[in-house]
Design a protein around this motif. Structure first.
Motif, PDB file in Angstrom:
ATOM      1  N   ASP A  70     -28.083  19.552 -19.167  1.00 23.31           N
ATOM      2  CA  ASP A  70     -28.551  20.925 -19.273  1.00 23.31           C
ATOM      3  C   ASP A  70     -29.451  21.033 -20.507  1.00 23.31           C
ATOM      4  OD1 ASP A  70     -26.952  21.242 -21.544  1.00 23.31           O
ATOM      5  OD2 ASP A  70     -25.404  22.382 -20.506  1.00 23.31           O
ATOM      6  N   THR A  71     -30.037  22.200 -20.720  1.00 25.81           N
ATOM      7  CA  THR A  71     -31.040  22.357 -21.768  1.00 25.81           C
ATOM      8  C   THR A  71     -30.461  22.272 -23.173  1.00 25.81           C
ATOM      9  OG1 THR A  71     -30.897  24.727 -21.200  1.00 25.81           O
ATOM     10  CG2 THR A  71     -32.872  23.549 -20.523  1.00 25.81           C
ATOM     11  N   SER A  72     -29.139  22.193 -23.291  1.00 24.43           N
ATOM     12  CA  SER A  72     -28.531  21.929 -24.601  1.00 24.43           C
ATOM     13  C   SER A  72     -28.150  20.455 -24.729  1.00 24.43           C
ATOM     14  CB  SER A  72     -27.301  22.820 -24.809  1.00 24.43           C
ATOM     15  OG  SER A  72     -26.303  22.510 -23.859  1.00 24.43           O
ATOM     16  N   SER A  73     -28.647  19.621 -23.802  1.00 28.64           N
ATOM     17  CA  SER A  73     -28.425  18.159 -23.789  1.00 28.64           C
ATOM     18  C   SER A  73     -27.004  17.771 -23.406  1.00 28.64           C
ATOM     19  CB  SER A  73     -28.789  17.535 -25.146  1.00 28.64           C
ATOM     20  OG  SER A  73     -30.158  17.706 -25.426  1.00 28.64           O
ATOM     21  N   ARG A  74     -26.268  18.680 -22.806  1.00 24.57           N
ATOM     22  CA  ARG A  74     -24.912  18.347 -22.345  1.00 24.57           C
ATOM     23  C   ARG A  74     -24.990  17.589 -21.028  1.00 24.57           C
ATOM     24  NH1 ARG A  74     -20.920  21.844 -19.429  1.00 24.57           N
ATOM     25  NH2 ARG A  74     -22.678  23.268 -19.270  1.00 24.57           N
ATOM     26  N   LEU A  75     -24.265  16.480 -20.914  1.00 30.61           N
ATOM     27  CA  LEU A  75     -24.251  15.690 -19.692  1.00 30.61           C
ATOM     28  C   LEU A  75     -23.443  16.430 -18.628  1.00 30.61           C
ATOM     29  CD1 LEU A  75     -24.874  13.058 -18.140  1.00 30.61           C
ATOM     30  CD2 LEU A  75     -22.775  12.101 -19.112  1.00 30.61           C
ATOM     31  N   LEU A  76     -24.091  16.740 -17.493  1.00 25.71           N
ATOM     32  CA  LEU A  76     -23.432  17.474 -16.413  1.00 25.71           C
ATOM     33  C   LEU A  76     -22.979  16.559 -15.284  1.00 25.71           C
ATOM     34  CD1 LEU A  76     -25.827  20.565 -16.065  1.00 25.71           C
ATOM     35  CD2 LEU A  76     -23.707  20.402 -17.383  1.00 25.71           C
ATOM     36  N   PHE A  77     -23.874  15.695 -14.831  1.00 29.36           N
ATOM     37  CA  PHE A  77     -23.572  14.822 -13.702  1.00 29.36           C
ATOM     38  C   PHE A  77     -24.224  13.467 -13.910  1.00 29.36           C
ATOM     39  CE2 PHE A  77     -23.019  19.003 -11.862  1.00 29.36           C
ATOM     40  CZ  PHE A  77     -21.949  18.839 -10.982  1.00 29.36           C
ATOM     41  N   LEU A 130     -39.537  18.072 -20.031  1.00 31.55           N
ATOM     42  CA  LEU A 130     -39.349  19.020 -18.933  1.00 31.55           C
ATOM     43  C   LEU A 130     -39.201  20.457 -19.442  1.00 31.55           C
ATOM     44  CD1 LEU A 130     -36.950  16.979 -16.606  1.00 31.55           C
ATOM     45  CD2 LEU A 130     -39.374  17.485 -16.224  1.00 31.55           C
ATOM     46  N   LYS A 131     -38.549  20.637 -20.573  1.00 32.78           N
ATOM     47  CA  LYS A 131     -38.426  21.986 -21.140  1.00 32.78           C
ATOM     48  C   LYS A 131     -39.796  22.532 -21.524  1.00 32.78           C
ATOM     49  CE  LYS A 131     -35.117  21.219 -24.263  1.00 32.78           C
ATOM     50  NZ  LYS A 131     -34.059  21.517 -25.262  1.00 32.78           N
ATOM     51  N   GLU A 132     -40.652  21.670 -22.041  1.00 29.10           N
ATOM     52  CA  GLU A 132     -42.011  22.094 -22.392  1.00 29.10           C
ATOM     53  C   GLU A 132     -42.805  22.446 -21.134  1.00 29.10           C
ATOM     54  OE1 GLU A 132     -44.907  23.303 -24.824  1.00 29.10           O
ATOM     55  OE2 GLU A 132     -42.969  22.510 -25.522  1.00 29.10           O
ATOM     56  N   ILE A 133     -42.635  21.653 -20.079  1.00 29.15           N
ATOM     57  CA  ILE A 133     -43.308  21.938 -18.810  1.00 29.15           C
ATOM     58  C   ILE A 133     -42.844  23.281 -18.251  1.00 29.15           C
ATOM     59  CG2 ILE A 133     -43.406  21.201 -16.381  1.00 29.15           C
ATOM     60  CD1 ILE A 133     -43.432  18.294 -17.473  1.00 29.15           C
TER      61      ILE A 133
END
Length: 303
Positions: A251-258, A287-290
């Motif tokens: 996610d956008t806080s760099s937490r590993l989701l999957f 990707l966040k910048e995009i």
């Protein structure tokens, strides 16, 4: 003299192409040993990526994402539903991924692509479990009405990293989503409010279209693993001839989701997975910048 040298160059190119077709893996391994790929990318380099919001005018939210040649178009259509008794104050989201024959020569008319339901399930898991969408925001009137969001993602060109492009387009569609105002008739019927209805009927909630308040946004990177090599954002050819695919979702806080690994070799070396996660974190920044740029473009267009 020039024609002779030109003929030799052409002959050399034909020999290289023939070697690539007959022995694709040795061809790639020769490049990988030099930390390079046949398309001139470094091993950790992703392809150029584009995200455009609002590409489907008839949808309530839409986006088109392109990673290299891989192209996805996502569109959201809202319908009013009666909420379930288990979730009386929530709406719902239904997600479907489509691979029409036009997207790839391996997809035949009348025979659904085997990967399509797999990607549909993965997208549903990620989007519904990530916390990006608060389903309570899709409620209209408790126990009586809520929004059902149908998200359809169409693969227009399949050239590897399908999940990454599909997720990016889905995120863009939700960022672009505008929830219309609804009206309540004298008979208690709830409908989407047109400009005329807004003047003559009772409005439930805001009279203006509203955006969803999104939580942390999930984004992903797929890597292909072959022997000691890790290739970020593989194209279709790289995926087809190498050992193991790994998709990392953060996610956008760099937490590993999957972490998805559909088949392939067993990974006894955990350092390779850690390297994939690090590559995904670097990709996340891009990707966040995009995504920010796509939002800025949308704001400029609206002005």
């Amino acid at each position: 003299m020039e024609s002779e040298s030109g003929g030799k160059a052409l002959e050399g190119e034909m020999e290289v192409e023939a070697f690539k077709r007959l022995f694709p893996l040795p061809f790639y391994e020769k490049h990988l040993s030099q930390s390079l790929r046949p398309d001139s990318r470094s091993l950790d380099e992703s392809r150029p990526t584009i995200l455009v919001l609002g590409t489907v005018q008839t949808a309530d939210g839409s986006a088109t994402a392109k990673i290299g040649h891989t192209t996805m178009m996502a569109a959201i259509k809202l319908e009013i539903m009666i909420p379930t008794s288990e979730s009386p104050n929530e709406g719902a989201i239904a997600i479907e991924f489509h691979m029409p024959p036009v997207c790839s020569p391996i997809v035949r008319p009348g025979r659904p692509a085997e990967v399509a339901p797999v990607i549909s399930k993965q997208l549903s898991d990620v989007i519904l479990s990530s916390g990006m969408i608060n389903l309570g925001e899709l409620s209209i009137i408790s126990r009586k009405a809520a929004w059902m969001a149908y998200l359809d993602i169409y693969c227009l060109d399949a050239d590897g990293s399908l999940f990454d492009a599909a997720l990016l387009s889905a995120v863009g569609a939700f960022v672009n989503l505008e929830i219309p105002p609804v009206s309540l008739s004298d008979e208690g019927r709830i409908t989407v409010a047109s400009a005329e209805l807004l003047e003559h009927t009772e409005v439930v909630g805001s009279k203006e279209k509203r955006k969803l308040q999104l939580g942390e946004i999930p984004l992903s990177l797929t890597c292909v693993l072959h022997k000691k090599y890790i290739l970020a954002d593989p194209n279709a050819e790289e995926e087809s001839i190498m050992d193991t695919l790994v998709t990392i979702v953060l996610d956008t806080s760099s937490r590993l989701l999957f972490l998805y690994k559909p088949g392939g070799l067993f990974l006894a070396n955990s350092s390779m997975l850690q390297s994939c996660v690090q590559l995904a974190k670097s990709r996340l920044t891009v990707l966040k910048e995009i995504l920010r740029d796509a939002l800025s473009e949308m704001d400029v267009d609206e002005e």
